[in-house]
Write a protein that holds these residues in place. Sequence first.
Motif, PDB file in Angstrom:
ATOM      1  N   THR A  22       1.057  -1.248  -0.088  1.00 11.99           N
ATOM      2  CA  THR A  22       0.048  -0.064  -0.132  1.00 11.99           C
ATOM      3  C   THR A  22       1.062   1.343  -0.061  1.00 11.99           C
ATOM      4  OG1 THR A  22      -1.715  -1.246   1.318  1.00 11.99           O
ATOM      5  CG2 THR A  22      -1.747   1.018   1.303  1.00 11.99           C
ATOM      6  N   ALA A  23       1.808   1.159   1.040  1.00 10.99           N
ATOM      7  CA  ALA A  23       3.019   2.264   0.769  1.00 10.99           C
ATOM      8  C   ALA A  23       3.555   2.636  -0.532  1.00 10.99           C
ATOM      9  CB  ALA A  23       3.664   2.197   1.845  1.00 10.99           C
ATOM     10  N   ILE A  24       3.890   1.433  -1.030  1.00  9.95           N
ATOM     11  CA  ILE A  24       4.565   1.829  -2.401  1.00  9.95           C
ATOM     12  C   ILE A  24       3.695   2.204  -3.448  1.00  9.95           C
ATOM     13  CG2 ILE A  24       5.494   0.320  -4.441  1.00  9.95           C
ATOM     14  CD1 ILE A  24       6.727  -1.648  -2.206  1.00  9.95           C
ATOM     15  N   ILE A  26       0.842   4.043  -2.814  1.00  5.03           N
ATOM     16  CA  ILE A  26       0.708   5.563  -2.762  1.00  5.03           C
ATOM     17  C   ILE A  26       1.866   6.359  -3.217  1.00  5.03           C
ATOM     18  CG2 ILE A  26       0.290   7.120  -0.710  1.00  5.03           C
ATOM     19  CD1 ILE A  26      -1.143   4.964   0.810  1.00  5.03           C
ATOM     20  N   TRP A  27       2.924   5.882  -2.801  1.00  7.07           N
ATOM     21  CA  TRP A  27       4.032   6.682  -3.400  1.00  7.07           C
ATOM     22  C   TRP A  27       4.224   6.838  -4.795  1.00  7.07           C
ATOM     23  CZ3 TRP A  27       7.942   4.838  -6.776  1.00  7.07           C
ATOM     24  CH2 TRP A  27       9.162   5.790  -6.792  1.00  7.07           C
ATOM     25  N   MET A  28       3.667   5.670  -5.683  1.00  4.48           N
ATOM     26  CA  MET A  28       3.627   5.608  -7.199  1.00  4.48           C
ATOM     27  C   MET A  28       2.641   6.678  -7.552  1.00  4.48           C
ATOM     28  SD  MET A  28       2.378   2.557  -9.828  1.00  4.48           S
ATOM     29  CE  MET A  28       0.676   3.156  -9.230  1.00  4.48           C
ATOM     30  N   LEU A  30       1.528   9.433  -6.036  1.00  4.56           N
ATOM     31  CA  LEU A  30       2.363  10.714  -5.755  1.00  4.56           C
ATOM     32  C   LEU A  30       3.365  11.162  -6.691  1.00  4.56           C
ATOM     33  CD1 LEU A  30       2.467  10.644  -1.818  1.00  4.56           C
ATOM     34  CD2 LEU A  30       0.843  11.933  -3.461  1.00  4.56           C
ATOM     35  N   TRP A  31       4.210  10.173  -7.161  1.00  6.00           N
ATOM     36  CA  TRP A  31       5.512  10.275  -8.138  1.00  6.00           C
ATOM     37  C   TRP A  31       4.681  10.612  -9.373  1.00  6.00           C
ATOM     38  CZ3 TRP A  31       6.327   7.524 -12.788  1.00  6.00           C
ATOM     39  CH2 TRP A  31       7.443   7.902 -13.174  1.00  6.00           C
ATOM     40  N   ARG A  32       3.622   9.816  -9.982  1.00 10.58           N
ATOM     41  CA  ARG A  32       2.850  10.022 -11.043  1.00 10.58           C
ATOM     42  C   ARG A  32       2.317  11.280 -11.190  1.00 10.58           C
ATOM     43  NH1 ARG A  32      -2.495   9.310 -12.274  1.00 10.58           N
ATOM     44  NH2 ARG A  32      -3.025   8.841 -14.367  1.00 10.58           N
ATOM     45  N   LYS A  34       3.200  14.078  -9.636  1.00  8.38           N
ATOM     46  CA  LYS A  34       4.292  14.971  -9.535  1.00  8.38           C
ATOM     47  C   LYS A  34       4.821  15.102 -10.902  1.00  8.38           C
ATOM     48  CE  LYS A  34       8.701  16.287  -7.305  1.00  8.38           C
ATOM     49  NZ  LYS A  34       9.502  16.097  -6.350  1.00  8.38           N
TER      50      LYS A  34
END
Length: 344
Positions: A22-24, A26-28, A30-32, A34
């Motif tokens: 889940t953390a990975i 969410i990070w993906m 946010l990165w997308r 950005k």
Amino acid sequence: MELFRFEHSGYFYALLLIPVFTAIFIWMLLWRKKALTRFGEWSLMQRLLPAISTNRIILKFVIVMLAYLFLVIAMANPQIGSKLVEGERKGIDIMVALDVSNSMLAQDIKPNRLVRSKQAISKLIDKLGNDRIGIIVFAGNAYVQLPITSDHSAAKMFLSTLSTKIVPTQGTAIGEAIELAAKSFDDETHSRAIIIITDGENHEDDAVEMAGSVTEKGIKVYTIGMGLPDGTPIPEYDKYNRQTGYKKDRQGNTVVTRLNEKMLRDIAFTGKGIYVRANNTQAGLSKVFEEINKLEKTEFESKIFSDYESRFQYFIALSLLFLLLDILIFERKNKWLSKIQLFK
């Protein structure tokens, strides 16, 4: 009546990966976001890329996680006890009385007296065969934690829950524990034995006299001393299980707990059993069990689940169903379904 269990419960540790995934994810996301904002404002990019649906991406992730969850459950293999049978078996009835007073947290026996005792009892359960076992805990008072049973799996489950917090009053009522153990046997015709596991600091009653009383009923009493005679302080812990120091008396002096071997020898002698002192290499239960095994084994009737039916296939089917659903849902909006706007 049916019994439910998981054959391989260790696989549930794999569920700890779900928060990581889940953390990975969410990070993906946010990165997308950005990365896209480098080309313009986010609201503008959403209008320029109307076919890309963030809601669909999130939905697909949730579906994959559900598929993973059901796969882990399938690997653990849920089972239902489907066949209850009665049988005549030969064995010995054993009541283990475990001291759970605060002095059992002392660390002269590594990692501490209580953990070492629980480890030894667990190994004893593995050796029981047809013998039945019950568990009593005691400190200021004694309580039946597990009535006498032939269900060794249940015994291990109850054993894992034992701690010094399980009893409301502190102390070491060995005599009360012996008396309660004797009353807990459900058939006087069986060979019966009581194993007392404690540091022997008895402050509540006359345990030696009680041991002599139960031997008149044909019950033998064995004792195992947890700790060393030299003594050691009693650690104290906060609510987060972090050690904060050592127990002190009202004068501010550190309380030292010592193994009372004389008391335990007297109990075993009067109870017609044996006394064994634990140390950092062995806990003494093996020697005691060897002596108990010399007792005449008697027949008793027991009800057990002799057959278990696996139910893993249902969870594999659910996992495959969610994986299929994930395949059918595209990240991009379908031009025919976009008018419905289910995922807007």
